[in-house]
Design an enzyme around this catalytic site. Structure first.
Site, PDB file in Angstrom:
ATOM      1  N   HIS A 123       0.858  -1.275  -0.154  1.00  0.00           N
ATOM      2  CA  HIS A 123       0.188   0.047  -0.075  1.00  0.00           C
ATOM      3  C   HIS A 123       1.068   1.406  -0.223  1.00  0.00           C
ATOM      4  O   HIS A 123       1.989   1.217   0.643  1.00  0.00           O
ATOM      5  CB  HIS A 123      -0.833  -0.045   1.220  1.00  0.00           C
ATOM      6  N   ASP A 200       3.169  -4.697   8.036  1.00  0.00           N
ATOM      7  CA  ASP A 200       1.862  -3.740   7.672  1.00  0.00           C
ATOM      8  C   ASP A 200       1.067  -4.729   7.889  1.00  0.00           C
ATOM      9  O   ASP A 200       0.635  -5.719   6.920  1.00  0.00           O
ATOM     10  CB  ASP A 200       1.855  -3.083   6.471  1.00  0.00           C
ATOM     11  N   GLN A 203      -4.389  -5.235   6.993  1.00  0.00           N
ATOM     12  CA  GLN A 203      -5.344  -6.298   6.455  1.00  0.00           C
ATOM     13  C   GLN A 203      -5.202  -7.874   6.854  1.00  0.00           C
ATOM     14  O   GLN A 203      -5.645  -8.645   6.478  1.00  0.00           O
ATOM     15  CB  GLN A 203      -5.195  -6.339   4.779  1.00  0.00           C
ATOM     16  N   LYS A 226     -10.419  -0.633  10.551  1.00  0.00           N
ATOM     17  CA  LYS A 226     -10.455  -1.886   9.642  1.00  0.00           C
ATOM     18  C   LYS A 226     -10.643  -2.949  10.381  1.00  0.00           C
ATOM     19  O   LYS A 226     -10.784  -4.117   9.956  1.00  0.00           O
ATOM     20  CB  LYS A 226      -9.041  -2.077   8.972  1.00  0.00           C
ATOM     21  N   CYS A 364      -4.635   2.194  -3.748  1.00  0.00           N
ATOM     22  CA  CYS A 364      -3.446   2.767  -3.318  1.00  0.00           C
ATOM     23  C   CYS A 364      -2.228   2.036  -3.367  1.00  0.00           C
ATOM     24  O   CYS A 364      -1.349   1.699  -2.473  1.00  0.00           O
ATOM     25  CB  CYS A 364      -3.422   3.317  -1.742  1.00  0.00           C
TER      26      CYS A 364
END
Ligand SMILES: Cc1ncc(COP(=O)(O)O)c(C=O)c1O
Length: 407
Positions: A123, A200, A203, A226, A364
């Site tokens: 991202h 990261d 997700q 999220k 993104c």
């Protein structure tokens, strides 16, 4: 035990919404998730009963708010299995968490000629901050490509790692492919080369395993919104040894120990990295979301989401002229595709008119789109409340849209 999906759906009031006479089919969960009533109530309760500034207050409300805010840190610590509570820094989201590391770790540890490795499937928020850091410090920016299935080229990573590599940053789950990257293996490879690792987990933390000690991640970043919590709150986990060695990211109230004209000394962790009045209710709402997840069985969530994902993938693959992009060895929650002769934006707009919310565009991740030679995709993304019935509605919507567009 199976999840009680009807009950779960009843817990999310927004899922009752009707759009143009159709029930809302919300498949934009990678962008942001919906919130259960318990999160909404927790936030209302904070503002109704004990809104106050925290940490410095000498009064009842301030103590209540401080306790709830710090209790939320404990909830996050347990959820990601951090060794220490002070390794959990509250930020505004994944983006700020990554920028904090890029600035602070960058200032302390990145010198001209050093190397930073990321992947081509990041991202922008795990891409641009590292590119900016490399420009600032005169370091080299290295990018590991992905293969035709959307898996990271570990052979290239192996070749790129060397004694100049200071940091490797990658997503555990790709927001554009749904690839579950082999995080443990990548972290081991980086550590063997002497590099620190930022994961990261924007997700990942709501869909798959999320134990920072089992991963041995040096840094781990995610966003509250999220994972069924509010916006404006996120987490940076960092190993104590790194956070202690890193300078503050921002100066201001709360992050100090003693301020004099000559010099300032800094507060202990985690407050050294939390300058100014924080988002007080954010962690409290995010902890309510984590409590909601914890009240279910996480392996049931994983199993259920995988079942709906594979159902959706198989149904989409049956559509004539459809190119599917989420073909990695292990995958979760993301259904990315295009249909020959139809612009992704047109398809998204038509689906919206039937009450089906998807996202279209580059998500993104422009470097992914460049590598694929496309402008963007249609992306349906799942959460624990989605059903196979909603996948059927998506498929029906796609067929209707194709007919309308003469395909
Ligand atoms: C993989 C990934 N990383 C980082 C982010 C940025 O998260 P936020 O905008 O909440 O900071 C996102 C958001 O979509 C994401 O999907």
């Amino acid at each position: 035990m199976a999840l009680d999906i009807k009950k779960i759906r009843d817990d999310f009031p927004i899922l009752q919404t009707m759009i143009n006479g159709n029930p809302l089919v919300y498949l934009d969960n990678a962008a942001t998730t919906q919130k259960p009533q318990s999160v909404i109530d927790t936030i209302t309760d904070y503002y109704t009963r004990y809104n106050s500034n925290i940490h410095r207050g000498a009064h009842h409300l301030s103590n209540l708010a401080t306790d709830a805010h710090e209790e939320a840190r404990k909830t996050v610590q347990k959820y990601i299995n951090a060794e220490h509570r002070h390794e959990v820094i509250f930020t505004s989201g994944t983006t700020e968490s990554i920028n904090l590391v890029a600035f602070s770790f960058g200032e302390a540890f990145i010198n001209p000629g050093d190397e930073i490795i990321i992947t081509e499937m990041e991202h922008h928020s795990n891409f641009v901050p590292w590119q900016m850091l490399c420009e600032r410090q005169g370091a080299h920016f290295r990018v590991v490509p992905f293969d035709e299935n959307g898996d990271i080229r570990l052979d290239v990573l192996e070749r790129l790692l060397n004694e100049k590599t200071r940091l490797v940053a990658f997503n555990h789950v790709s927001n554009s492919f749904g690839t579950v990257n082999p995080a443990r293996e990548i972290i081991q490879m980086a550590h063997d080369a002497g590099a620190a690792v930022l994961v990261d987990a924007a997700q990942a933390v709501q869909h798959i395993e999320h134990d920072v000690q089992a991963l041995d991640a040096d840094f781990y970043a995610f966003s509250g919104h999220k994972i069924y919590g509010p916006t404006g709150i996120g987490v940076l986990y960092g190993k104590e040894k790194w956070l202690e060695a890193m300078p503050p990211y921002q100066g201001g109230g709360e992050m100090i120990d003693l301020v004099t004209i000559e010099e300032t000394t800094y507060n202990k962790l985690p407050f050294k990295f939390e300058a100014g009045t924080p988002n007080i209710v954010g962690p409290i709402g995010m902890a309510a979301a984590i409590d909601y997840i914890n009240a279910l069985n996480f392996s049931d969530i994983m199993r259920y989401e995988e079942e709906v994902l594979e159902y959706g993938r198989n149904k989409l693959l049956e559509i004539d002229g459809l190119t599917f992009y989420g073909n990695a060895q292990r995958r979760t929650s993301i259904l990315p595709f295009n249909i020959e002769g139809i612009h992704h934006f047109d398809l998204g707009t038509l689906l919206d008119s039937y009450g089906i919310a998807v996202r279209t565009g580059h998500h993104c991740t422009q470097p992914i789109m460049t590598a694929l030679g496309i402008e963007g995709t249609v992306r349906a993304s799942l959460a624990l409340y989605n059903t196979k019935g909603e996948i059927d509605a998506l498929i029906e919507g796609i067929h209707k849209a194709m007919k309308m567009l003469g395909r």
